[in-house]
Design a protein around this motif. Structure first.
Motif, PDB file in Angstrom:
ATOM      1  N   SER A 239       0.831  -1.203   0.000  1.00  0.00           N
ATOM      2  CA  SER A 239       0.000   0.000   0.000  1.00  0.00           C
ATOM      3  C   SER A 239       0.871   1.261   0.000  1.00  0.00           C
ATOM      4  CB  SER A 239      -0.925   0.013   1.217  1.00  0.00           C
ATOM      5  OG  SER A 239      -0.181   0.055   2.414  1.00  0.00           O
ATOM      6  N   SER A 240       0.270   2.363  -0.446  1.00  0.00           N
ATOM      7  CA  SER A 240       0.921   3.666  -0.438  1.00  0.00           C
ATOM      8  C   SER A 240       0.013   4.652   0.279  1.00  0.00           C
ATOM      9  CB  SER A 240       1.195   4.155  -1.865  1.00  0.00           C
ATOM     10  OG  SER A 240       2.077   3.299  -2.550  1.00  0.00           O
ATOM     11  N   ASN A 241       0.612   5.579   0.989  1.00  0.00           N
ATOM     12  CA  ASN A 241      -0.134   6.621   1.689  1.00  0.00           C
ATOM     13  C   ASN A 241       0.756   7.857   1.736  1.00  0.00           C
ATOM     14  OD1 ASN A 241      -1.886   8.117   3.190  1.00  0.00           O
ATOM     15  ND2 ASN A 241      -1.887   6.788   4.993  1.00  0.00           N
ATOM     16  N   VAL A 242       0.639   8.698   0.705  1.00  0.00           N
ATOM     17  CA  VAL A 242       1.593   9.784   0.497  1.00  0.00           C
ATOM     18  C   VAL A 242       0.846  11.093   0.269  1.00  0.00           C
ATOM     19  CG1 VAL A 242       3.501  10.625  -0.919  1.00  0.00           C
ATOM     20  CG2 VAL A 242       3.235   8.165  -0.539  1.00  0.00           C
ATOM     21  N   SER A 243       1.288  12.140   0.952  1.00  0.00           N
ATOM     22  CA  SER A 243       0.740  13.480   0.727  1.00  0.00           C
ATOM     23  C   SER A 243       1.325  14.044  -0.564  1.00  0.00           C
ATOM     24  CB  SER A 243       1.088  14.384   1.907  1.00  0.00           C
ATOM     25  OG  SER A 243       0.626  15.695   1.667  1.00  0.00           O
ATOM     26  N   GLN A 244       0.481  14.752  -1.321  1.00  0.00           N
ATOM     27  CA  GLN A 244       0.917  15.300  -2.600  1.00  0.00           C
ATOM     28  C   GLN A 244       0.465  16.761  -2.704  1.00  0.00           C
ATOM     29  OE1 GLN A 244      -0.443  13.232  -6.176  1.00  0.00           O
ATOM     30  NE2 GLN A 244       1.667  13.105  -6.895  1.00  0.00           N
ATOM     31  N   PRO A 245       1.294  17.686  -2.258  1.00  0.00           N
ATOM     32  CA  PRO A 245       0.939  19.111  -2.312  1.00  0.00           C
ATOM     33  C   PRO A 245       0.852  19.608  -3.755  1.00  0.00           C
ATOM     34  CG  PRO A 245       2.746  18.707  -0.766  1.00  0.00           C
ATOM     35  CD  PRO A 245       2.577  17.451  -1.574  1.00  0.00           C
ATOM     36  N   ALA A 246       0.244  20.759  -3.922  1.00  0.00           N
ATOM     37  CA  ALA A 246       0.150  21.370  -5.254  1.00  0.00           C
ATOM     38  C   ALA A 246       1.541  21.608  -5.812  1.00  0.00           C
ATOM     39  CB  ALA A 246      -0.614  22.685  -5.167  1.00  0.00           C
ATOM     40  N   GLY A 247       1.725  21.257  -7.084  1.00  0.00           N
ATOM     41  CA  GLY A 247       3.012  21.485  -7.731  1.00  0.00           C
ATOM     42  C   GLY A 247       4.060  20.425  -7.456  1.00  0.00           C
ATOM     43  N   SER A 248       3.741  19.413  -6.682  1.00  0.00           N
ATOM     44  CA  SER A 248       4.734  18.380  -6.380  1.00  0.00           C
ATOM     45  C   SER A 248       4.892  17.433  -7.568  1.00  0.00           C
ATOM     46  CB  SER A 248       4.333  17.594  -5.129  1.00  0.00           C
ATOM     47  OG  SER A 248       3.078  16.974  -5.309  1.00  0.00           O
ATOM     48  N   LYS A 249       5.996  16.720  -7.585  1.00  0.00           N
ATOM     49  CA  LYS A 249       6.261  15.815  -8.713  1.00  0.00           C
ATOM     50  C   LYS A 249       5.326  14.596  -8.641  1.00  0.00           C
ATOM     51  CE  LYS A 249       9.973  13.196  -6.439  1.00  0.00           C
ATOM     52  NZ  LYS A 249      11.405  12.773  -6.544  1.00  0.00           N
ATOM     53  N   PRO A 250       5.086  13.960  -9.774  1.00  0.00           N
ATOM     54  CA  PRO A 250       4.215  12.783  -9.785  1.00  0.00           C
ATOM     55  C   PRO A 250       4.759  11.659  -8.906  1.00  0.00           C
ATOM     56  CG  PRO A 250       4.563  13.612 -12.012  1.00  0.00           C
ATOM     57  CD  PRO A 250       5.528  14.334 -11.126  1.00  0.00           C
ATOM     58  N   LEU A 251       3.843  10.836  -8.452  1.00  0.00           N
ATOM     59  CA  LEU A 251       4.183   9.682  -7.620  1.00  0.00           C
ATOM     60  C   LEU A 251       4.012   8.420  -8.446  1.00  0.00           C
ATOM     61  CD1 LEU A 251       4.677   8.291  -4.823  1.00  0.00           C
ATOM     62  CD2 LEU A 251       2.191   8.389  -4.501  1.00  0.00           C
ATOM     63  N   ASP A 252       5.080   7.632  -8.570  1.00  0.00           N
ATOM     64  CA  ASP A 252       5.020   6.367  -9.300  1.00  0.00           C
ATOM     65  C   ASP A 252       4.840   5.212  -8.309  1.00  0.00           C
ATOM     66  OD1 ASP A 252       5.254   7.624 -11.685  1.00  0.00           O
ATOM     67  OD2 ASP A 252       7.295   6.939 -12.137  1.00  0.00           O
ATOM     68  N   ILE A 253       3.794   4.432  -8.517  1.00  0.00           N
ATOM     69  CA  ILE A 253       3.491   3.289  -7.669  1.00  0.00           C
ATOM     70  C   ILE A 253       3.549   2.030  -8.512  1.00  0.00           C
ATOM     71  CG2 ILE A 253       1.770   2.225  -6.139  1.00  0.00           C
ATOM     72  CD1 ILE A 253       0.600   5.028  -5.719  1.00  0.00           C
ATOM     73  N   GLU A 254       4.337   1.053  -8.081  1.00  0.00           N
ATOM     74  CA  GLU A 254       4.445  -0.200  -8.828  1.00  0.00           C
ATOM     75  C   GLU A 254       3.556  -1.266  -8.192  1.00  0.00           C
ATOM     76  OE1 GLU A 254       7.859  -3.151 -10.742  1.00  0.00           O
ATOM     77  OE2 GLU A 254       8.329  -1.929  -8.984  1.00  0.00           O
ATOM     78  N   MET A 255       2.809  -1.949  -9.020  1.00  0.00           N
ATOM     79  CA  MET A 255       1.966  -3.060  -8.578  1.00  0.00           C
ATOM     80  C   MET A 255       2.547  -4.352  -9.141  1.00  0.00           C
ATOM     81  SD  MET A 255      -0.512  -1.603  -6.822  1.00  0.00           S
ATOM     82  CE  MET A 255      -1.512  -0.106  -6.681  1.00  0.00           C
ATOM     83  N   LYS A 256       3.072  -5.205  -8.284  1.00  0.00           N
ATOM     84  CA  LYS A 256       3.786  -6.399  -8.743  1.00  0.00           C
ATOM     85  C   LYS A 256       2.907  -7.637  -8.837  1.00  0.00           C
ATOM     86  CE  LYS A 256       8.283  -4.895  -6.993  1.00  0.00           C
ATOM     87  NZ  LYS A 256       9.454  -5.254  -6.143  1.00  0.00           N
ATOM     88  N   ARG A 257       1.694  -7.581  -8.280  1.00  0.00           N
ATOM     89  CA  ARG A 257       0.810  -8.748  -8.288  1.00  0.00           C
ATOM     90  C   ARG A 257      -0.549  -8.380  -8.884  1.00  0.00           C
ATOM     91  NH1 ARG A 257       3.656  -8.842  -3.493  1.00  0.00           N
ATOM     92  NH2 ARG A 257       4.893 -10.725  -3.119  1.00  0.00           N
ATOM     93  N   GLY A 258      -1.138  -9.345  -9.572  1.00  0.00           N
ATOM     94  CA  GLY A 258      -2.448  -9.121 -10.145  1.00  0.00           C
ATOM     95  C   GLY A 258      -3.500  -8.945  -9.073  1.00  0.00           C
ATOM     96  N   GLU A 259      -4.401  -7.979  -9.300  1.00  0.00           N
ATOM     97  CA  GLU A 259      -5.427  -7.683  -8.287  1.00  0.00           C
ATOM     98  C   GLU A 259      -6.528  -6.825  -8.912  1.00  0.00           C
ATOM     99  OE1 GLU A 259      -5.545  -6.042  -3.656  1.00  0.00           O
ATOM    100  OE2 GLU A 259      -3.641  -6.197  -4.726  1.00  0.00           O
ATOM    101  N   VAL A 260      -7.775  -7.244  -8.716  1.00  0.00           N
ATOM    102  CA  VAL A 260      -8.929  -6.525  -9.267  1.00  0.00           C
ATOM    103  C   VAL A 260      -9.997  -6.430  -8.176  1.00  0.00           C
ATOM    104  CG1 VAL A 260     -10.714  -6.549 -11.050  1.00  0.00           C
ATOM    105  CG2 VAL A 260      -8.446  -7.481 -11.568  1.00  0.00           C
ATOM    106  N   LEU A 261     -10.412  -5.264  -7.814  1.00  0.00           N
ATOM    107  CA  LEU A 261      -9.941  -3.927  -8.131  1.00  0.00           C
ATOM    108  C   LEU A 261      -9.278  -3.336  -6.885  1.00  0.00           C
ATOM    109  CD1 LEU A 261     -13.171  -2.618  -9.895  1.00  0.00           C
ATOM    110  CD2 LEU A 261     -10.977  -2.751 -10.989  1.00  0.00           C
ATOM    111  N   VAL A 262      -8.277  -2.450  -7.079  1.00  0.00           N
ATOM    112  CA  VAL A 262      -7.611  -1.782  -5.960  1.00  0.00           C
ATOM    113  C   VAL A 262      -8.182  -0.373  -5.821  1.00  0.00           C
ATOM    114  CG1 VAL A 262      -5.423  -0.897  -5.075  1.00  0.00           C
ATOM    115  CG2 VAL A 262      -5.493  -3.124  -6.211  1.00  0.00           C
ATOM    116  N   ALA A 263      -8.608  -0.036  -4.616  1.00  0.00           N
ATOM    117  CA  ALA A 263      -9.149   1.300  -4.370  1.00  0.00           C
ATOM    118  C   ALA A 263      -8.022   2.302  -4.152  1.00  0.00           C
ATOM    119  CB  ALA A 263     -10.067   1.282  -3.151  1.00  0.00           C
TER     120      ALA A 263
END
Length: 282
Positions: free
Chosen positions: A185-209
């Motif tokens: 799981s990821s739980n990251v604050s993203q202020p205005a103007g911040s760089k994009p956040l890349d999240i890798e999903m290594k396992r198949g899963e339907v659906l992730v909220a």
């Protein structure tokens, strides 16, 4: 006196008995061919080295997928059976900037039903039938934007190992919180103007909220599979799964509110086109 000759004869007999296995403590091998023989094996027969039935199919390794191998297409639609739910107005008063960006108001987008009953944002994918191949995830990330204090698109699909890039296009702070069951799981604050956040999903899963803890109405869903045969239904409920190889497939469909529809199993030939449909209800 013949005693020495008799002694030599007794010693020789004892040696011969020992060499032939007589008189020792070592038990005879069990019927069925000795260690490693499987149930029902006859004398002198050993079980297959891989522990299976010995069939050739079990030793066939998956092949690397090539797009040229797929010439079949499955298309269709997802529909909602019943009266479409009335859209719920979203209260954005907690963040004045969100209110400003939605001056005409905003409604919840979890259920979008078209005029003809087509259900949007259903994740449709092949759930069985691709084991004969291995697939390489695209290098390009799947982009999920936070825009107008909403996630857009609402539903996206991606391959295992591919990056989910979450960006903030709003002039306010957001929070990217994923709720997987099989991935990290990821739980990251993203202020205005911040760089994009890349999240890798290594396992198949339907659906992730995916949610924003700072704006409770902000939600998205991500479908992750290990192949490229997936789609998200359009506004009219339609979808297309192109470039399938000839064979038998099970195709599944899932909606974030209405759950899973009945699976469809098809057999399709090279160059063939087939149509299927999924129905959802409350």
């Amino acid at each position: 006196m013949r005693t020495p000759s008799l002694g030599r004869a007794l010693i020789l007999s004892s040696f011969l008995l020992t060499a032939c296995g007589g008189g020792g403590d070592t038990p005879a091998p069990p019927p069925g061919g000795g260690p490693g023989a499987g149930p029902g094996a006859g004398p002198g027969t050993q079980a297959p080295a891989n522990g299976g039935s010995g069939g050739a199919g079990q030793d066939t390794a998956p092949e690397a997928w090539s797009d040229g191998a797929g010439t079949a297409t499955v298309s269709g639609s997802a529909t909602f059976n019943g009266d479409a739910p009335t859209p719920v107005q979203i209260a954005m008063d907690s963040d004045p900037k969100c209110v400003e960006m939605n001056s005409d108001g905003a409604t919840d987008a979890s259920v979008l039903v078209g005029a003809n009953g087509g259900l949007q944002n259903v994740f449709v994918y092949v759930s069985k039938g691709t084991d004969a191949w291995t697939f390489t995830a695209p290098e390009e990330p799947v982009v999920l934007d936070q825009k107008g204090c909403n996630y857009t698109p609402r539903v996206v699909g991606m391959m295992t190992g591919q990056a989910l890039r979450v960006q903030n296009s709003d002039p306010t702070v957001h929070n990217v919180h994923t709720y997987p069951k099989k991935n990290r799981s990821s739980n990251v604050s993203q202020p205005a103007g911040s760089k994009p956040l890349d999240i890798e999903m290594k396992r198949g899963e339907v659906l992730v909220a995916v949610k924003c803890d700072m704006h409770a109405w902000m939600q998205a869903r991500v479908g992750i599979v290990d192949h490229p045969f997936f789609a998200v239904t359009a506004a009219d409920g339609s979808f297309t799964l192109p470039k399938l190889a000839a064979g038998e497939y099970t195709i599944s469909a899932e909606h974030e509110v209405f759950g899973k529809a009945s699976k469809q199993t098809i057999t399709i030939g090279d160059g063939e086109a087939q149509s299927i449909s999924f129905e959802f209800s409350k």
